[in-house]
Enzyme design. Structure first.
Site, short mmCIF file in Angstrom:
data_model
loop_
_atom_site.label_atom_id
_atom_site.label_comp_id
_atom_site.label_asym_id
_atom_site.label_seq_id
_atom_site.Cartn_x
_atom_site.Cartn_y
_atom_site.Cartn_z
N ASP A 73 0.83 -1.19 0.00
CA ASP A 73 0.00 0.00 0.00
C ASP A 73 0.88 1.25 0.00
O ASP A 73 2.03 1.25 0.45
CB ASP A 73 -0.97 0.01 1.18
CG ASP A 73 -0.28 -0.06 2.54
OD1 ASP A 73 0.73 -0.78 2.65
OD2 ASP A 73 -0.76 0.59 3.49
N GLU A 138 -0.08 -0.87 5.90
CA GLU A 138 1.03 -0.30 6.68
C GLU A 138 0.92 1.20 6.75
O GLU A 138 1.19 1.81 7.78
CB GLU A 138 2.36 -0.72 6.07
CG GLU A 138 3.57 -0.49 7.00
CD GLU A 138 4.14 0.92 6.93
OE1 GLU A 138 4.93 1.29 7.83
OE2 GLU A 138 3.82 1.68 5.98
#
Length: 381
Positions: A73, A138
């Site tokens: 991400d 994250e």
């Protein structure tokens, strides 16, 4: 185009703004499955996680596990018109690869995949087990990503002996700094209650800004600890203050403050909470405070096999003696460390992460797989 550059470009094209993986993990899973890895998809809530392993799992400790850890991400690009080239269209310019996630951390993820392919091809019967752990959570709240995977691992007795995190740690050149630990992060949302009223009649109101100001001054002046040989002193930073109705003739009835501790192993989160609340009570405030512990501090101590291995690899392959630091923000390494794992972070230069025109030097990107592969070879080859 090299394997690692091509894969990084493929990942950047996927608009994987946290927590949307946008197809990055299936792409990597398919590739590692072809290389002989066992693939396990772990989905929690809206978050996809991947655990790909090669070699036997052994709970006796005779076959240690080395994990490479990363995330697919990315943070939002911001205004795309501000970029010199589209943020989700990888662009080569002046020796660098531009695109959101190029440095943080799709370049590292691609390098890890290529390194693992090379390692198992050269060492099909390697000692122990090597794995790649990836998440798409994250950069966001980090609730259903590695935090949840580690809870799952603990429940089934999964052990990871060593973990290399691909976060961009370098300052000016690849290998000049590695992270051997991280500070803890403790955040607070504080509400101070007053009594709303007219500014012309302060005797009929209670201004929460005024009553909080002395407490705020004491909080920011407080000496929380001295740090230690591995960590700087604990710091408190106020990130937001908000009060008022928007009118200049109304005393607000409530104030909200956001603040954060970055703390070392010299302090405990519960002690910081108690000391902060004692200061608020000392000033007679009517308050509520909501605490959120994002992660405890962790340290891989000197002499640990992983730490010494990564230092040696940087010295020999990058020609530099890496600084061994516990600075910076947080990473998913804080969750893996809870398993008793040695954790070290090794990745590209972090100068452009989260910025417009994020980029990674192609030379560094193409050197990364050799670093990760060398760590695998020295620990499991």
């Amino acid at each position: 185009m090299s394997d690692v550059l091509e894969l990084t470009c493929d990942l950047i094209r996927r608009r994987s703004v946290t927590p949307d993986d946008a197809g990055c993990l299936p792409l990597i899973a398919e590739r590692l499955a072809r290389a002989g890895f066992q693939i396990e998809h772990l989905r929690y809530g809206a978050v996809d996680n991947l655990w790909a392993t090669h070699g036997p799992r052994d709970a006796t400790g005779d076959h240690p596990t080395l994990a490479l850890l990363g995330h697919t991400d990315v943070v939002p690009s911001g205004p795309e018109a501000s970029w010199q080239s589209p943020p989700f269209e990888p662009t080569l310019r002046d020796g660098c690869l531009y695109g959101r996630g190029a440095a943080d951390m799709k370049g590292s993820v691609a390098a890890m995949v290529v390194a693992l392919e090379r390692f198992v091809a050269a060492h099909p019967d390697h000692r122990g087990r090597v794995g790649l752990l990836l998440t798409s959570d994250e950069e966001g709240v980090a609730i259903d990503g590695v935090r949840k995977v580690v809870e799952h691992f603990r429940g089934r007795g999964e052990q990871i002996d060593w973990c290399v995190v691909g976060e961009p740690a370098a300052k000016a050149r690849l290998g000049d700094l590695i992270r051997v630990g991280r500070r803890g992060s403790l955040s607070a949302t504080l509400t101070v209650r007053g009594v709303q009223g007219h500014v012309a009649y302060p005797d009929k109101a209670l201004n929460p800004i005024h009553v909080f100001a002395p407490a705020l001054a004491e909080l920011v002046a407080e000496h929380w600890d001295d740090g230690n040989a591995d960590f700087p002193p604990t710091s408190l930073q106020v990130s937001n203050l908000h009060a008022g109705t928007g009118a200049n003739n109304v005393i607000p009835g409530e104030l909200q403050a956001l603040f954060n501790f970055r703390f070392s192993t010299a302090s405990r989160a519960e002690d910081l909470r108690e000391r902060a609340e004692a200061i608020l009570r000392k000033h007679g405030l009517d308050f509520l405070v909501d605490w959120q512990l994002s992660g405890e501090p962790f340290l891989t101590p000197p002499g640990g096999l992983l730490r010494e291995t990564v230092v040696a690899v940087c010295r020999e392959l990058c020609g530099i003696e890496p600084e061994q630091s516990t600075g910076g923000g947080t990473s998913d390494g804080r969750f893996v460390a809870l398993l008793g794992t040695e954790v070290v972070e090794l990745g590209p230069v972090n100068a452009t992460i989260h910025k417009v025109d994020e980029c990674v030097a192609v030379e560094d990107l193409e050197a990364l797989p050799a670093l990760y592969c060398a760590v695998c070879e020295r620990l499991l080859g």
